[in-house]
Design a protein around this motif. Sequence first.
Motif, mmCIF file in Angstrom:
data_model
loop_
_atom_site.group_PDB
_atom_site.id
_atom_site.type_symbol
_atom_site.label_atom_id
_atom_site.label_comp_id
_atom_site.label_asym_id
_atom_site.label_seq_id
_atom_site.Cartn_x
_atom_site.Cartn_y
_atom_site.Cartn_z
ATOM 1 N N LYS A 32 -6.633 -3.938 3.237
ATOM 2 C CA LYS A 32 -5.606 -4.806 2.864
ATOM 3 C C LYS A 32 -4.901 -4.698 1.728
ATOM 4 O O LYS A 32 -3.568 -4.895 1.715
ATOM 5 N N THR A 33 -5.364 -4.188 0.716
ATOM 6 C CA THR A 33 -4.885 -3.863 -0.510
ATOM 7 C C THR A 33 -3.962 -2.815 -0.782
ATOM 8 O O THR A 33 -2.967 -2.851 -1.242
ATOM 9 N N PHE A 34 -4.218 -1.511 -0.036
ATOM 10 C CA PHE A 34 -3.546 -0.270 -0.074
ATOM 11 C C PHE A 34 -2.980 0.200 0.981
ATOM 12 O O PHE A 34 -2.090 1.097 1.142
ATOM 13 N N SER A 35 -2.864 -0.589 2.184
ATOM 14 C CA SER A 35 -2.408 0.008 3.308
ATOM 15 C C SER A 35 -0.676 0.071 3.406
ATOM 16 O O SER A 35 0.015 0.900 4.123
ATOM 17 N N ASN A 36 -0.146 -0.649 2.652
ATOM 18 C CA ASN A 36 1.229 -0.367 2.676
ATOM 19 C C ASN A 36 1.756 0.623 1.368
ATOM 20 O O ASN A 36 2.839 0.442 0.992
ATOM 21 N N LYS A 37 0.756 1.095 1.095
ATOM 22 C CA LYS A 37 1.002 1.725 -0.405
ATOM 23 C C LYS A 37 0.505 3.495 0.095
ATOM 24 O O LYS A 37 1.233 4.330 -0.691
ATOM 25 N N ILE A 38 -0.145 3.784 0.835
ATOM 26 C CA ILE A 38 -0.693 5.238 1.287
ATOM 27 C C ILE A 38 -0.854 5.236 2.683
ATOM 28 O O ILE A 38 -0.952 4.090 3.477
ATOM 29 N N ASP A 39 -0.866 6.353 3.196
ATOM 30 C CA ASP A 39 -0.851 6.665 4.702
ATOM 31 C C ASP A 39 -2.170 7.069 5.180
ATOM 32 O O ASP A 39 -2.787 6.851 6.187
ATOM 33 N N ASP A 40 -2.820 7.841 4.165
ATOM 34 C CA ASP A 40 -4.282 8.360 4.489
ATOM 35 C C ASP A 40 -5.413 7.456 4.215
ATOM 36 O O ASP A 40 -6.067 7.741 3.206
ATOM 37 N N MET A 41 -5.517 6.741 5.125
ATOM 38 C CA MET A 41 -6.578 5.508 4.886
ATOM 39 C C MET A 41 -7.864 6.099 5.049
ATOM 40 O O MET A 41 -8.979 5.849 4.115
ATOM 41 N N PRO A 42 -8.049 7.161 5.729
ATOM 42 C CA PRO A 42 -9.592 7.744 5.817
ATOM 43 C C PRO A 42 -10.216 8.296 4.536
ATOM 44 O O PRO A 42 -11.212 8.352 4.105
#
Length: 279
Positions: A32-42
């Motif tokens: 929720k906090t970083f999904s709009n800041k980075i692409d590599d969620m894993p």
Amino acid sequence: MAITEDSLALNVINESLKLPFIKVDRSDFLTKTFSNKIDDMPKLLREGPQAFFSKEKLDRIASNVIKSNVLQSSSISFASGLPGGIALAATIPADMAQFYGYSLKLAQEISYVYGYQNIWANQGELTEDAKNTLILYLGIMFGVSSAGSTIRILSNKLAIQALKQLPNKTLTKHLYFTILKKVLAIFGTRLTKATFAKGVSKVIPVVGGVLSGSMNYLALKPMANKLKDELGKSINYTQKDFEQDIKILTEEDVLVTDHDPNATTEYSDTSGINPIDKI
């Protein structure tokens, strides 16, 4: 039998942990906090935000998390805000439990920003070690500098390796128990002064049974900022930082390192029993 300060502190913590909003899942929060800041969620979930952002950036993100939570908590009617079906001990006021419950919720979120691991077990359960960690977070929020040093030492790979070089082979175990006892004692003293000295069972000033939003803001924000500052020190942690943390713990008599390697380390509590278990 009169309740001890340690027991009072632990009772408040236990009641706060009953609240449903207390649980913050690390993966959900980071997404929720970083999904709009980075692409590599894993990679984010695996290595933490510190793999992507500088300390300065993480500090700003943590400040935003604090601001959002404090504004939200300040608008909550604490005394009447308990969900249906949640029963608290008669000796613990609802507003007190909710205030510290919200403090523990915010503590988890701040820790996740700085790369700390999930507090909750796979089944969403709170292990004893995790509960102890939350107590140390509260200690930091109360201004117990040795609690911050303990968290960094016991969670940082560099510090853990350095600890192994110290003479005392049981240092980690006793360090953890000693600082927990210290934090519970300080928390209990504060609770006792606030509740019994004034003849009321409230820690934070209330108006008509509802926690004042302004008082909540004034109390929670500096507590959260103390935690942010201490956990932020774990980023780019160095040997010098480790030595400084050891110095803090030694000066506060939390640990003793200058002794015979074959001797038993001196502690205020030498039983080796978890202070929480004793309570």
